[in-house]
Design a protein around this motif. Structure first.
Motif, PDB file in Angstrom:
ATOM      1  N   UNK A   8       0.849  -1.190   0.000  1.00  0.00           N
ATOM      2  CA  UNK A   8       0.000   0.000   0.000  1.00  0.00           C
ATOM      3  C   UNK A   8       0.887   1.242   0.000  1.00  0.00           C
ATOM      4  N   UNK A   9       0.407   2.322  -0.595  1.00  0.00           N
ATOM      5  CA  UNK A   9       1.155   3.571  -0.622  1.00  0.00           C
ATOM      6  C   UNK A   9       0.289   4.739  -0.203  1.00  0.00           C
ATOM      7  N   UNK A  10       0.903   5.704   0.462  1.00  0.00           N
ATOM      8  CA  UNK A  10       0.241   6.949   0.857  1.00  0.00           C
ATOM      9  C   UNK A  10       1.023   8.071   0.184  1.00  0.00           C
ATOM     10  N   UNK A  11       0.414   8.723  -0.809  1.00  0.00           N
ATOM     11  CA  UNK A  11       1.157   9.658  -1.641  1.00  0.00           C
ATOM     12  C   UNK A  11       0.395  10.963  -1.822  1.00  0.00           C
ATOM     13  N   UNK A  12       1.084  11.935  -2.443  1.00  0.00           N
ATOM     14  CA  UNK A  12       0.507  13.265  -2.647  1.00  0.00           C
ATOM     15  C   UNK A  12       0.403  13.625  -4.123  1.00  0.00           C
ATOM     16  N   UNK A  13       0.281  12.624  -4.962  1.00  0.00           N
ATOM     17  CA  UNK A  13       0.023  12.848  -6.375  1.00  0.00           C
ATOM     18  C   UNK A  13      -1.157  11.974  -6.787  1.00  0.00           C
TER      19      UNK A  13
ATOM     20  N   UNK B 254      -3.585  10.620  -1.236  1.00  0.00           N
ATOM     21  CA  UNK B 254      -4.086   9.448  -1.950  1.00  0.00           C
ATOM     22  C   UNK B 254      -3.601   8.155  -1.312  1.00  0.00           C
ATOM     23  N   UNK B 255      -4.466   7.167  -1.321  1.00  0.00           N
ATOM     24  CA  UNK B 255      -4.129   5.813  -0.878  1.00  0.00           C
ATOM     25  C   UNK B 255      -4.109   4.933  -2.119  1.00  0.00           C
ATOM     26  N   UNK B 256      -3.003   4.221  -2.350  1.00  0.00           N
ATOM     27  CA  UNK B 256      -2.893   3.389  -3.550  1.00  0.00           C
ATOM     28  C   UNK B 256      -2.497   1.967  -3.184  1.00  0.00           C
ATOM     29  N   UNK B 257      -2.984   1.022  -3.978  1.00  0.00           N
ATOM     30  CA  UNK B 257      -2.653  -0.390  -3.802  1.00  0.00           C
ATOM     31  C   UNK B 257      -2.436  -1.008  -5.186  1.00  0.00           C
ATOM     32  N   UNK B 258      -1.672  -2.100  -5.272  1.00  0.00           N
ATOM     33  CA  UNK B 258      -1.509  -2.765  -6.575  1.00  0.00           C
ATOM     34  C   UNK B 258      -2.862  -3.240  -7.097  1.00  0.00           C
ATOM     35  N   UNK B 259      -3.127  -2.999  -8.373  1.00  0.00           N
ATOM     36  CA  UNK B 259      -4.450  -3.293  -8.923  1.00  0.00           C
ATOM     37  C   UNK B 259      -4.743  -4.788  -9.006  1.00  0.00           C
ATOM     38  N   UNK B 260      -3.777  -5.588  -9.427  1.00  0.00           N
ATOM     39  CA  UNK B 260      -4.063  -6.991  -9.710  1.00  0.00           C
ATOM     40  C   UNK B 260      -3.580  -7.953  -8.641  1.00  0.00           C
TER      41      UNK B 260
ATOM     42  N   UNK C 200      -3.361 -10.151  -5.267  1.00  0.00           N
ATOM     43  CA  UNK C 200      -4.302 -10.715  -4.307  1.00  0.00           C
ATOM     44  C   UNK C 200      -4.421  -9.756  -3.126  1.00  0.00           C
ATOM     45  N   UNK C 201      -5.652  -9.422  -2.776  1.00  0.00           N
ATOM     46  CA  UNK C 201      -5.871  -8.408  -1.758  1.00  0.00           C
ATOM     47  C   UNK C 201      -6.403  -9.063  -0.486  1.00  0.00           C
ATOM     48  N   UNK C 202      -5.559  -9.109   0.516  1.00  0.00           N
ATOM     49  CA  UNK C 202      -5.973  -9.695   1.781  1.00  0.00           C
ATOM     50  C   UNK C 202      -6.899  -8.745   2.534  1.00  0.00           C
ATOM     51  N   UNK C 203      -7.566  -9.279   3.532  1.00  0.00           N
ATOM     52  CA  UNK C 203      -8.427  -8.443   4.365  1.00  0.00           C
ATOM     53  C   UNK C 203      -7.596  -7.409   5.101  1.00  0.00           C
ATOM     54  N   UNK C 204      -6.339  -7.737   5.424  1.00  0.00           N
ATOM     55  CA  UNK C 204      -5.469  -6.785   6.099  1.00  0.00           C
ATOM     56  C   UNK C 204      -5.217  -5.557   5.226  1.00  0.00           C
ATOM     57  N   UNK C 205      -4.895  -5.775   3.946  1.00  0.00           N
ATOM     58  CA  UNK C 205      -4.646  -4.649   3.044  1.00  0.00           C
ATOM     59  C   UNK C 205      -5.902  -3.818   2.854  1.00  0.00           C
ATOM     60  N   UNK C 206      -7.037  -4.495   2.643  1.00  0.00           N
ATOM     61  CA  UNK C 206      -8.306  -3.779   2.457  1.00  0.00           C
ATOM     62  C   UNK C 206      -8.668  -2.971   3.693  1.00  0.00           C
ATOM     63  N   UNK C 207      -8.507  -3.578   4.866  1.00  0.00           N
ATOM     64  CA  UNK C 207      -8.850  -2.897   6.112  1.00  0.00           C
ATOM     65  C   UNK C 207      -7.948  -1.694   6.351  1.00  0.00           C
TER      66      UNK C 207
ATOM     67  N   UNK D  17      -6.341   0.073   4.055  1.00  0.00           N
ATOM     68  CA  UNK D  17      -6.673   1.106   3.062  1.00  0.00           C
ATOM     69  C   UNK D  17      -7.912   1.882   3.486  1.00  0.00           C
ATOM     70  N   UNK D  18      -8.928   1.175   3.947  1.00  0.00           N
ATOM     71  CA  UNK D  18     -10.157   1.844   4.399  1.00  0.00           C
ATOM     72  C   UNK D  18      -9.887   2.715   5.618  1.00  0.00           C
ATOM     73  N   UNK D  19      -9.080   2.193   6.544  1.00  0.00           N
ATOM     74  CA  UNK D  19      -8.740   2.951   7.741  1.00  0.00           C
ATOM     75  C   UNK D  19      -7.947   4.199   7.373  1.00  0.00           C
ATOM     76  N   UNK D  20      -6.978   4.062   6.459  1.00  0.00           N
ATOM     77  CA  UNK D  20      -6.155   5.204   6.055  1.00  0.00           C
ATOM     78  C   UNK D  20      -7.013   6.296   5.431  1.00  0.00           C
ATOM     79  N   UNK D  21      -7.945   5.920   4.563  1.00  0.00           N
ATOM     80  CA  UNK D  21      -8.819   6.915   3.928  1.00  0.00           C
ATOM     81  C   UNK D  21      -9.647   7.656   4.970  1.00  0.00           C
TER      82      UNK D  21
END
Length: 312
Positions: free
Chosen positions: A143-148, A271-277, A279-286, A288-292
């Protein structure tokens, strides 16, 4: 759960360097070398060619890498699926973040996440926004937290919030008395800019170019990768800079800097970014949602405090 030797070999092959692999894995270089030696002894063949500071894969190494990627991917998926069944988030998450977000947004974000999920281990890599975006696109980071605003097809983005960009300078600087600053107001003054790939540098350059002011006319006196150094030089009267509002509220309150809005207003996206393709674990999804959610809430708090200081 996957063989540690395969994990280390995969990292060395992907980074092309024992040193960079060690940094990525939070290991020492001798430990990485030992794991590769053990794997080569297991297969009784050389997997890597070493020479002149460059590492390449042997034909056998190419084969082992292909299988290693499949094995490690399945191992990650297994860990995530079992964790989801037990309903307890745990494990490591690899996070990349820009320098400004790391300094002024990330601490509270991680604190609140760790309070909810104490068994999760965040592994944070700090760099500029472009570097972070590239590493997420390459699947080196979860996951990435960026300003672009990312336009990479390999990346999925979520817009969390935005923050004002302000001109900052010493209270004694000629610009300090202005209420708004246009691009042409800044031409004659020394500009302290950021390093290439930094999001705020790119936004500043777009601001000048949109006003018809080519960067060749801007008096750049320093290019710096450290926001702390940018603020220090600005506070000492060496020139003006452009910085995120969240990054300067304390400096404004203490009277070290003055912040002046730009005309037209300029904002940095969060911006919160994740690799598009991937496999997305519940940890990554959770996460990302928390960061937003946290970035949105914190941005509202920053705007409220700025309004109290006359920068709303």
């Amino acid at each position: 759960m996957a063989d540690r030797r395969l994990q280390v070999f995969h990292a060395v092959a992907k980074h092309g360097s024992f040193t960079r692999a060690a940094e990525h894995l939070f290991m020492t270089q001798p430990a990485v070398t030992f794991q590769i030696k053990q794997l080569e002894e297991h297969f009784n063949t050389r997997l890597l060619e070493r020479g002149h500071g460059h590492i390449s894969l042997t034909p056998t190494g190419e084969l082992v890498l292909a299988y290693a990627e499949r094995i490690l991917g399945l191992s990650d998926e297994l860990e995530s699926r079992v964790s989801e069944l037990t309903d307890e988030l745990s494990g490591a998450i690899n996070i990349g973040t820009s320098t400004t977000i790391a300094a002024y947004w990330l601490p509270r974000l991680l604190e609140s996440f760790k309070r909810r999920f104490p068994r999760v281990v965040p592994r944070v890599v700090v760099g500029n926004s472009q570097l972070t975006e590239d590493r997420v696109a390459a699947r080196d980071l979860d996951i990435g937290l960026i300003e672009i605003v990312s336009d990479q097809p390999a990346v999925e983005r979520f817009s969390a919030a935005q923050d004002d960009l302000l001109v900052i300078c010493a209270p004694t600087h000629p610009l300090a008395q202005a209420t708004l600053l246009k691009a042409e107001d800044l031409i004659e003054h020394p500009f302290i800019t950021r390093d290439p790939g930094n999001a705020i540098r790119e936004l500043a350059e777009q601001f000048f170019e949109a006003a018809g002011v080519p960067m060749t006319e801007i008096n750049i006196c320093a290019e710096l990768g450290s926001l702390a150094t940018v603020k220090h030089l600005a506070a000492e009267g060496m020139g003006y800079a452009i910085a995120s509002r969240a990054a300067i509220l304390r400096d404004l309150r203490e009277g070290k800097l003055v912040g002046i809005p730009l005309e037209p207003r300029l904002f940095t996206p969060l911006e919160v970014i994740i690799p598009r393709d991937k496999f997305r674990s519940r940890l990554i999804t959770t996460f990302a949602e928390h960061a937003c959610a946290e970035l949105t809430e914190m941005a509202a708090t920053v705007a409220e405090r700025a309004s109290e200081q006359g920068l709303g």
